[in-house]
Design a protein around this motif. Structure first.
Motif, mmCIF file in Angstrom:
data_model
loop_
_atom_site.group_PDB
_atom_site.id
_atom_site.type_symbol
_atom_site.label_atom_id
_atom_site.label_comp_id
_atom_site.label_asym_id
_atom_site.label_seq_id
_atom_site.Cartn_x
_atom_site.Cartn_y
_atom_site.Cartn_z
ATOM 1 N N LEU A 108 32.704 38.911 34.697
ATOM 2 C CA LEU A 108 33.115 37.802 35.551
ATOM 3 C C LEU A 108 32.058 36.930 36.261
ATOM 4 C CD1 LEU A 108 35.557 36.168 36.467
ATOM 5 C CD2 LEU A 108 36.136 37.876 38.076
ATOM 6 N N LEU A 112 31.230 33.030 36.428
ATOM 7 C CA LEU A 112 31.227 32.249 37.919
ATOM 8 C C LEU A 112 30.014 31.497 38.003
ATOM 9 C CD1 LEU A 112 33.370 34.525 39.937
ATOM 10 C CD2 LEU A 112 34.243 32.602 38.720
ATOM 11 N N PHE A 117 29.892 28.384 40.438
ATOM 12 C CA PHE A 117 30.801 28.483 41.777
ATOM 13 C C PHE A 117 29.847 29.593 42.613
ATOM 14 C CE2 PHE A 117 34.102 27.638 38.641
ATOM 15 C CZ PHE A 117 34.768 26.775 39.106
ATOM 16 N N MET A 142 34.290 37.377 46.278
ATOM 17 C CA MET A 142 34.534 37.089 44.653
ATOM 18 C C MET A 142 34.804 37.960 43.773
ATOM 19 S SD MET A 142 30.528 35.570 44.880
ATOM 20 C CE MET A 142 30.075 35.133 43.252
ATOM 21 N N ALA A 147 39.952 41.383 40.551
ATOM 22 C CA ALA A 147 39.348 39.909 40.700
ATOM 23 C C ALA A 147 39.933 39.219 39.453
ATOM 24 C CB ALA A 147 37.898 39.739 40.666
ATOM 25 N N ASN A 148 40.115 37.930 39.552
ATOM 26 C CA ASN A 148 40.261 37.022 38.407
ATOM 27 C C ASN A 148 40.070 35.499 38.531
ATOM 28 O OD1 ASN A 148 42.890 35.441 39.656
ATOM 29 N ND2 ASN A 148 43.199 37.640 40.102
ATOM 30 N N PHE A 149 40.004 35.163 37.241
ATOM 31 C CA PHE A 149 39.412 33.559 37.259
ATOM 32 C C PHE A 149 40.600 32.803 36.349
ATOM 33 C CE2 PHE A 149 36.823 30.359 34.968
ATOM 34 C CZ PHE A 149 36.734 29.481 35.911
ATOM 35 N N VAL A 167 40.095 31.213 41.646
ATOM 36 C CA VAL A 167 39.407 32.305 41.774
ATOM 37 C C VAL A 167 40.186 33.211 42.705
ATOM 38 C CG1 VAL A 167 37.403 33.444 42.737
ATOM 39 C CG2 VAL A 167 37.211 31.281 41.581
ATOM 40 N N ASN A 168 40.797 34.407 42.104
ATOM 41 C CA ASN A 168 41.561 35.177 42.814
ATOM 42 C C ASN A 168 42.955 34.440 43.542
ATOM 43 O OD1 ASN A 168 39.614 37.384 42.482
ATOM 44 N ND2 ASN A 168 38.372 36.490 44.179
#
Length: 216
Positions: A108, A112, A117, A142, A147-149, A167-168
């Motif tokens: 991830l 990003l 980002f 982050m 965590a996730n996008f 993001v999250n």
């Protein structure tokens, strides 16, 4: 005569291990571990910066090749968005309304970074800790657990197709994409912003970035 207090110095890897033990027990068990007593708030901030520094140079903005490793994932992401949009515009049923891909923080973070980002105006270094207290690049925020996008396409009517990144689960703005709705710009504007990246993944050129300039 008072006895002299001895100052004990520990290797950095032992300090890092103690900090991780404190952090993991607190995060997983919500236990205030005895290891945490070794650190005050300033110590924790320094350790946080040290960990951010490592990830910055190993997997993010420190070297250009770090983020370019996510080029194929980047193209897969946009190809799925394009397919869904084309099916929607042609009146067909969207065959993949939701796509879920699972990976690790090591996957991830470069993505990003490739998208731009959480990039600060100055790079993180070992000598600018004091000026980076308000930095955007904080891996603890982050890349928390789970965590996730997320990218969501919206049809706002009249051909107004917009893309929202999260993001999250928190809306964020695409860096460099200006729009009246910053967290949900026009999809076409997003594609134009990443036009160069969308041209393809030239890994022979990317691998040249890793070579010693004298060898290129």
């Amino acid at each position: 005569m008072l006895p002299l207090k001895k100052k004990i110095l520990f290797p950095s890897y032992m300090v890092e291990a103690a900090f991780y033990l404190c952090a993991y027990e607190f995060a997983i068990k919500t236990v205030n571990s005895p290891w945490c007593r070794l650190f005050d708030e300033v110590d924790a901030q320094v350790m946080e910066y040290a960990l951010d520094l490592k990830q910055f140079w190993k997997r993010a903005y420190g070297y250009e090749i770090n983020s370019k490793s996510s080029c194929i994932l980047f193209h897969d992401m946009f190809s799925r968005l394009d397919k869904a949009l084309n099916e929607h515009n042609s009146g067909q049923k969207v065959t993949e309304a939701v796509t879920i891909q699972v990976g690790h923080a090591e996957t991830l973070l470069p993505l990003l970074a490739l998208l731009g980002f959480f990039k600060d105006s100055e790079p993180l270094t070992s000598i600018n800790y004091a000026s980076q207290t308000q930095r955007s690049f904080r891996t603890s925020r982050m890349l928390p657990y789970a965590a996730n996008f997320i990218l969501v396409l919206y049809d706002c009517g009249g051909g107004d197709i917009r893309l929202q990144p999260l993001v999250n689960e928190q809306p964020v703005a695409f860096p460099g994409v200006t729009d009246r709705q910053e967290s949900m710009p026009l999809y076409g504007d997003v594609r134009r912003h990443y036009e160069e990246l969308l041209k393809g993944c030239d890994f022979e050129t990317v691998c040249e970035l890793f070579k010693n300039p004298a060898e290129v």
